[in-house]
Motif scaffolding. Structure first.
Motif, PDB file in Angstrom:
ATOM      1  N   THR A  87      39.310  29.447  37.763  1.00  0.00           N
ATOM      2  CA  THR A  87      39.392  29.587  39.219  1.00  0.00           C
ATOM      3  C   THR A  87      39.033  28.281  39.909  1.00  0.00           C
ATOM      4  N   THR A 107      45.504  34.394  44.356  1.00  0.00           N
ATOM      5  CA  THR A 107      45.746  35.272  45.498  1.00  0.00           C
ATOM      6  C   THR A 107      46.265  34.442  46.667  1.00  0.00           C
ATOM      7  N   THR A 109      46.528  33.166  50.224  1.00  0.00           N
ATOM      8  CA  THR A 109      45.754  33.074  51.461  1.00  0.00           C
ATOM      9  C   THR A 109      46.393  31.998  52.340  1.00  0.00           C
ATOM     10  N   ARG A 112      45.453  28.493  51.224  1.00  0.00           N
ATOM     11  CA  ARG A 112      46.168  28.009  50.040  1.00  0.00           C
ATOM     12  C   ARG A 112      47.612  27.622  50.365  1.00  0.00           C
ATOM     13  N   SER A 127      39.716  43.929  45.256  1.00  0.00           N
ATOM     14  CA  SER A 127      38.467  43.618  44.558  1.00  0.00           C
ATOM     15  C   SER A 127      37.696  44.901  44.301  1.00  0.00           C
ATOM     16  N   SER A 154      36.372  31.689  44.449  1.00  0.00           N
ATOM     17  CA  SER A 154      37.243  32.870  44.525  1.00  0.00           C
ATOM     18  C   SER A 154      37.282  33.407  45.953  1.00  0.00           C
ATOM     19  N   VAL A 155      38.275  34.261  46.233  1.00  0.00           N
ATOM     20  CA  VAL A 155      38.342  34.870  47.560  1.00  0.00           C
ATOM     21  C   VAL A 155      37.154  35.800  47.788  1.00  0.00           C
ATOM     22  N   GLN A 156      36.591  36.329  46.704  1.00  0.00           N
ATOM     23  CA  GLN A 156      35.462  37.246  46.846  1.00  0.00           C
ATOM     24  C   GLN A 156      34.220  36.538  47.413  1.00  0.00           C
ATOM     25  N   ASP A 159      34.661  36.861  50.981  1.00  0.00           N
ATOM     26  CA  ASP A 159      34.637  38.274  51.374  1.00  0.00           C
ATOM     27  C   ASP A 159      33.213  38.818  51.478  1.00  0.00           C
ATOM     28  N   ARG A 215      40.071  44.746  50.251  1.00  0.00           N
ATOM     29  CA  ARG A 215      40.999  43.717  50.708  1.00  0.00           C
ATOM     30  C   ARG A 215      42.094  43.368  49.689  1.00  0.00           C
ATOM     31  N   ARG A 217      45.214  41.908  48.027  1.00  0.00           N
ATOM     32  CA  ARG A 217      45.993  40.699  48.303  1.00  0.00           C
ATOM     33  C   ARG A 217      47.006  40.486  47.180  1.00  0.00           C
TER      34      ARG A 217
END
Length: 265
Positions: A87, A107, A109, A112, A127, A154-156, A159, A215, A217
């Protein structure tokens, strides 16, 4: 007169930039064909998307997708050079030109999209929370004051900061490290992509997954910015895979055990 000259110069510059961008966009796929192999960044620590099997070979959904692209390009799936990424390293490998394409649980976004060209979705992931078997923690809303592990970058990570700012955020380097943090009591929970934590819990009776997907994605392939020719080619084959049943076959192979918990393809 001066304004006219400036205006004409601006038009010429714009046309030159447009032509240069177009040439760059088409040259990436041409370079792949000329090289005779496609370099694809894949995960090796994220089953069932990418992992090293008992024989030391990379396997997984995204690994198979990379090999499929090599097969349609060169009639030889061995022409996919699989480059391990994580990641935290995947976009650096892409920008440095060490890979042509990322198939690495990326993912989509808006941030990105500013640094890479992203394909149409090939998977949708929410998630989920991984906790110890005897934990009473049920949702992220209950995690105030609790230690919640996430993979750095990470996106988490964003989040948790947004959805539960009262949690104590712990960053780890990998999926395995997140599971270890929960197992060892260093973290009360680990938030990560649904299939990955479901696969972990399936293999480890000391862990379980709780709560509803957070969420959802899309997962997408990523290429360097302006490599639009390569991404258009990827999109065309993703669409064809869905039409001819190839995609559904891959889905059944890797996701059937978790299907009832997933958001969808």
């Amino acid at each position: 007169m001066l304004r006219r000259r400036i205006s004409k110069a601006g038009v010429v510059l714009a046309l030159a930039l447009a032509c240069g961008t177009s040439a760059h966009a088409e040259s990436s796929l041409d370079a792949v064909r000329a090289r005779g192999l496609i370099r694809v960044g894949v995960k090796t620590d994220a089953p069932p998307f990418g992992v090293i099997d008992a024989r030391g070979h990379p396997v997984g959904f995204e690994v198979d997708l990379a090999r499929f692209f090599a097969r349609v390009l060169f009639d030889d799936e061995g022409r996919a050079r699989l480059v391990p990424v994580t990641t935290s390293t995947r976009f650096a490998e892409l920008q440095a030109g060490r890979v042509d394409l990322l198939l690495a649980t990326v993912t989509a976004t808006e941030q990105r999209r500013t640094v890479a060209e992203l394909s149409d979705p090939y998977f949708t992931s929410g998630s989920l929370i991984l906790v110890a078997r005897d934990s009473r923690l049920g949702t992220l809303g209950e995690a105030a004051g609790r230690k919640v592990a996430v993979v750095k970058g990470s996106v988490q990570e964003a989040d948790v900061a947004e959805l539960q700012p009262r949690a104590i955020l712990i960053t780890v380097g990998s999926l395995a490290a997140g599971a270890h943090a929960v197992r060892s009591g260093q973290a009360d929970a680990f938030l990560y992509d649904d299939v990955a934590v479901l696969a972990l819990a399936r293999r480890d009776p000391a862990l379980r997954v709780t709560g509803a997907p957070i969420r959802p994605r899309p997962y997408v392939a990523a290429a360097r910015k302006e490599d639009t020719g390569l991404i258009r080619w990827v999109n065309g084959w993703l669409a064809k895979m869905r039409r001819d049943g190839t995609y559904r076959g891959l889905w059944r192979r890797y996701f059937t055990p978790f299907e009832s918990h997933l958001v969808g393809a």
